[in-house]
Design a protein around this motif. Structure first.
Motif, PDB file in Angstrom:
ATOM      1  N   GLY A 123      -5.773  10.698 -34.462  1.00  0.00           N
ATOM      2  CA  GLY A 123      -7.040  10.738 -35.188  1.00  0.00           C
ATOM      3  C   GLY A 123      -6.887  10.650 -36.684  1.00  0.00           C
ATOM      4  N   HIS A 124      -5.676  10.815 -37.205  1.00  0.00           N
ATOM      5  CA  HIS A 124      -5.465  10.782 -38.655  1.00  0.00           C
ATOM      6  C   HIS A 124      -5.737   9.384 -39.194  1.00  0.00           C
ATOM      7  CE1 HIS A 124      -3.944  11.883 -42.550  1.00  0.00           C
ATOM      8  NE2 HIS A 124      -3.051  10.905 -42.522  1.00  0.00           N
ATOM      9  N   ASN A 125      -6.355   9.326 -40.379  1.00  0.00           N
ATOM     10  CA  ASN A 125      -6.721   8.079 -41.053  1.00  0.00           C
ATOM     11  C   ASN A 125      -7.923   7.403 -40.429  1.00  0.00           C
ATOM     12  OD1 ASN A 125      -4.858   8.266 -43.051  1.00  0.00           O
ATOM     13  ND2 ASN A 125      -3.455   6.727 -42.254  1.00  0.00           N
ATOM     14  N   PHE A 126      -8.585   8.060 -39.484  1.00  0.00           N
ATOM     15  CA  PHE A 126      -9.821   7.470 -38.964  1.00  0.00           C
ATOM     16  C   PHE A 126     -10.898   7.460 -40.039  1.00  0.00           C
ATOM     17  CE2 PHE A 126     -13.945   8.030 -36.729  1.00  0.00           C
ATOM     18  CZ  PHE A 126     -14.022   6.753 -36.217  1.00  0.00           C
ATOM     19  N   LEU A 127     -10.919   8.516 -40.859  1.00  0.00           N
ATOM     20  CA  LEU A 127     -11.887   8.573 -41.948  1.00  0.00           C
ATOM     21  C   LEU A 127     -11.216   8.210 -43.262  1.00  0.00           C
ATOM     22  CD1 LEU A 127     -13.798  11.879 -41.133  1.00  0.00           C
ATOM     23  CD2 LEU A 127     -14.558   9.559 -40.735  1.00  0.00           C
ATOM     24  N   MET A 128     -11.748   7.192 -43.928  1.00  0.00           N
ATOM     25  CA  MET A 128     -11.221   6.830 -45.245  1.00  0.00           C
ATOM     26  C   MET A 128     -11.652   7.856 -46.285  1.00  0.00           C
ATOM     27  SD  MET A 128     -11.708   2.714 -45.451  1.00  0.00           S
ATOM     28  CE  MET A 128     -10.911   2.643 -47.048  1.00  0.00           C
ATOM     29  N   ALA A 129     -12.870   8.363 -46.134  1.00  0.00           N
ATOM     30  CA  ALA A 129     -13.391   9.367 -47.050  1.00  0.00           C
ATOM     31  C   ALA A 129     -14.342  10.255 -46.271  1.00  0.00           C
ATOM     32  CB  ALA A 129     -14.122   8.698 -48.216  1.00  0.00           C
ATOM     33  N   GLU A 131     -17.260  11.118 -46.751  1.00  0.00           N
ATOM     34  CA  GLU A 131     -18.666  10.704 -46.664  1.00  0.00           C
ATOM     35  C   GLU A 131     -18.834   9.328 -46.039  1.00  0.00           C
ATOM     36  OE1 GLU A 131     -16.987   9.006 -50.403  1.00  0.00           O
ATOM     37  OE2 GLU A 131     -16.914  10.952 -49.363  1.00  0.00           O
ATOM     38  N   GLN A 132     -17.752   8.661 -45.680  1.00  0.00           N
ATOM     39  CA  GLN A 132     -17.856   7.287 -45.191  1.00  0.00           C
ATOM     40  C   GLN A 132     -17.106   7.131 -43.877  1.00  0.00           C
ATOM     41  OE1 GLN A 132     -16.179   4.368 -47.786  1.00  0.00           O
ATOM     42  NE2 GLN A 132     -17.025   2.635 -46.690  1.00  0.00           N
ATOM     43  N   LEU A 133     -17.761   6.561 -42.892  1.00  0.00           N
ATOM     44  CA  LEU A 133     -17.133   6.300 -41.607  1.00  0.00           C
ATOM     45  C   LEU A 133     -16.319   5.025 -41.694  1.00  0.00           C
ATOM     46  CD1 LEU A 133     -16.971   7.349 -38.681  1.00  0.00           C
ATOM     47  CD2 LEU A 133     -18.840   5.782 -38.134  1.00  0.00           C
ATOM     48  N   PHE A 134     -15.063   5.107 -41.315  1.00  0.00           N
ATOM     49  CA  PHE A 134     -14.159   3.965 -41.395  1.00  0.00           C
ATOM     50  C   PHE A 134     -14.215   3.160 -40.104  1.00  0.00           C
ATOM     51  CE2 PHE A 134      -9.490   2.624 -41.054  1.00  0.00           C
ATOM     52  CZ  PHE A 134      -9.739   1.404 -41.659  1.00  0.00           C
ATOM     53  N   ILE A 135     -14.532   1.874 -40.210  1.00  0.00           N
ATOM     54  CA  ILE A 135     -14.525   0.977 -39.054  1.00  0.00           C
ATOM     55  C   ILE A 135     -13.326   0.056 -39.211  1.00  0.00           C
ATOM     56  CG2 ILE A 135     -15.791  -0.764 -37.751  1.00  0.00           C
ATOM     57  CD1 ILE A 135     -18.371   0.406 -38.897  1.00  0.00           C
ATOM     58  N   PRO A 136     -12.253   0.309 -38.472  1.00  0.00           N
ATOM     59  CA  PRO A 136     -11.022  -0.457 -38.664  1.00  0.00           C
ATOM     60  C   PRO A 136     -11.062  -1.804 -37.959  1.00  0.00           C
ATOM     61  CG  PRO A 136     -10.709   1.137 -36.915  1.00  0.00           C
ATOM     62  CD  PRO A 136     -12.114   1.340 -37.436  1.00  0.00           C
ATOM     63  N   GLY A 137     -10.199  -2.709 -38.395  1.00  0.00           N
ATOM     64  CA  GLY A 137      -9.999  -3.962 -37.684  1.00  0.00           C
ATOM     65  C   GLY A 137     -11.151  -4.947 -37.838  1.00  0.00           C
TER      66      GLY A 137
END
Length: 277
Positions: A123-129, A131-137
């Protein structure tokens, strides 16, 4: 193979972390279909990462050159990618960037899954910040969970693999760009899978149904594991044995037929009208 950050990214700590993570994952997980790391026997005087050189072309380039793979090749590729993903999952790692550019096709159709920059580790690095949801790829291959704020698990990778197989067969996506436009769980329920037969791709109905289940918008309705998905790709599931309705298989032809019948009916009525005394 050496990877060094671009000059413009040398002060970007987040980008450098992603590069370090890629090398760490490559060393930690060993599998024939995963890009491997290199054991260090040297000291470093500058920032770079070292990975094993892997010859081959991207899966997207392969499809551009050869068209859609036959079903035997497709099943073999699905098995190889699923094996690589399972090896990552056993170490608590989600790849999170499954797309044609990140799968290399080598000799004898041997695949290698590359690019761990978007991977999450427990689960680490799933959130960039915060307040912001990170959508990878690539958004076209990402599971709906990422867009609506649900926590992804291995079933998110199953979704991406199913979309990859759908793309290889059709050159299209099962929901077009609809997934990336959904921002709520209720909106997910409105997504409608576009059958491969509707794309004029000739595949058995049970295979289409297998891919449909694996990329269902709701994670709970997908397969419990990648191994179950792969098994159903190789063995017709009796539950999917029914033939799709003609309207779903050939909607254009159905409407053309209906239009033809209506035209003939109108002509007959006009003839009867003008022949009437």
């Amino acid at each position: 193979m050496l990877k060094v950050p671009a000059v413009s990214m040398q002060d970007n700590s987040g980008f450098l972390d992603e590069m370090i993570k890629e090398e760490w994952v490559a060393k930690r997980v060993s599998h024939p279909q995963l890009l491997a790391g290199v054991g260090e026997t040297f000291s470093r005087s500058c920032f770079y990462v070292v990975l094993t050189y892997c010859p081959g072309i991207s899966m997207r380039q392969w499809r551009d050159d050869n068209g859609a793979p036959d079903l035997m090749v497709l099943r073999d590729w699905a098995t190889q990618v699923a094996g690589a993903l399972t090896a990552l999952h056993r170490q608590g790692i989600l790849h999170q960037d499954i797309r044609p550019e990140n799968v290399l096709v080598g000799d004898n159709n041997t695949l290698t899954l590359i690019d761990y920059g978007a991977a999450s580790i427990s689960g680490h690095n799933f959130l960039m910040a915060s307040e912001q949801l990170f959508i990878p790829g690539d958004l076209l291959f990402a599971a709906p969970e990422y867009f609506v704020g649900l926590w992804p698990d291995e079933r998110a990778e199953q979704f991406s693999l199913a979309v990859l197989l759908y793309y290889l067969l059709s050159g299209e996506y099962p929901y077009d760009a609809g997934v990336a436009k959904k921002t709520s769980y209720s909106a997910l329920l409105k997504l409608r899978y576009i059958s491969l037969n509707q794309r004029n791709v000739s595949v058995p109905a049970w295979l289409d149904a297998t891919i449909k289940r694996a990329c269902h918008p709701q994670a709970t309705k997908r397969y419990e594991s990648l191994s179950e998905f792969v098994y159903d790709l190789h063995h017709p599931n009796p539950a999917y044995g029914r033939t799709l309705p003609l309207m779903e298989r050939h909607p254009v032809r159905v409407w053309q037929g209906i239009s033809g019948i209506l035209a003939i009916t109108v002509i007959v009525l006009l003839v009867l009208l003008f022949d009437a005394p």
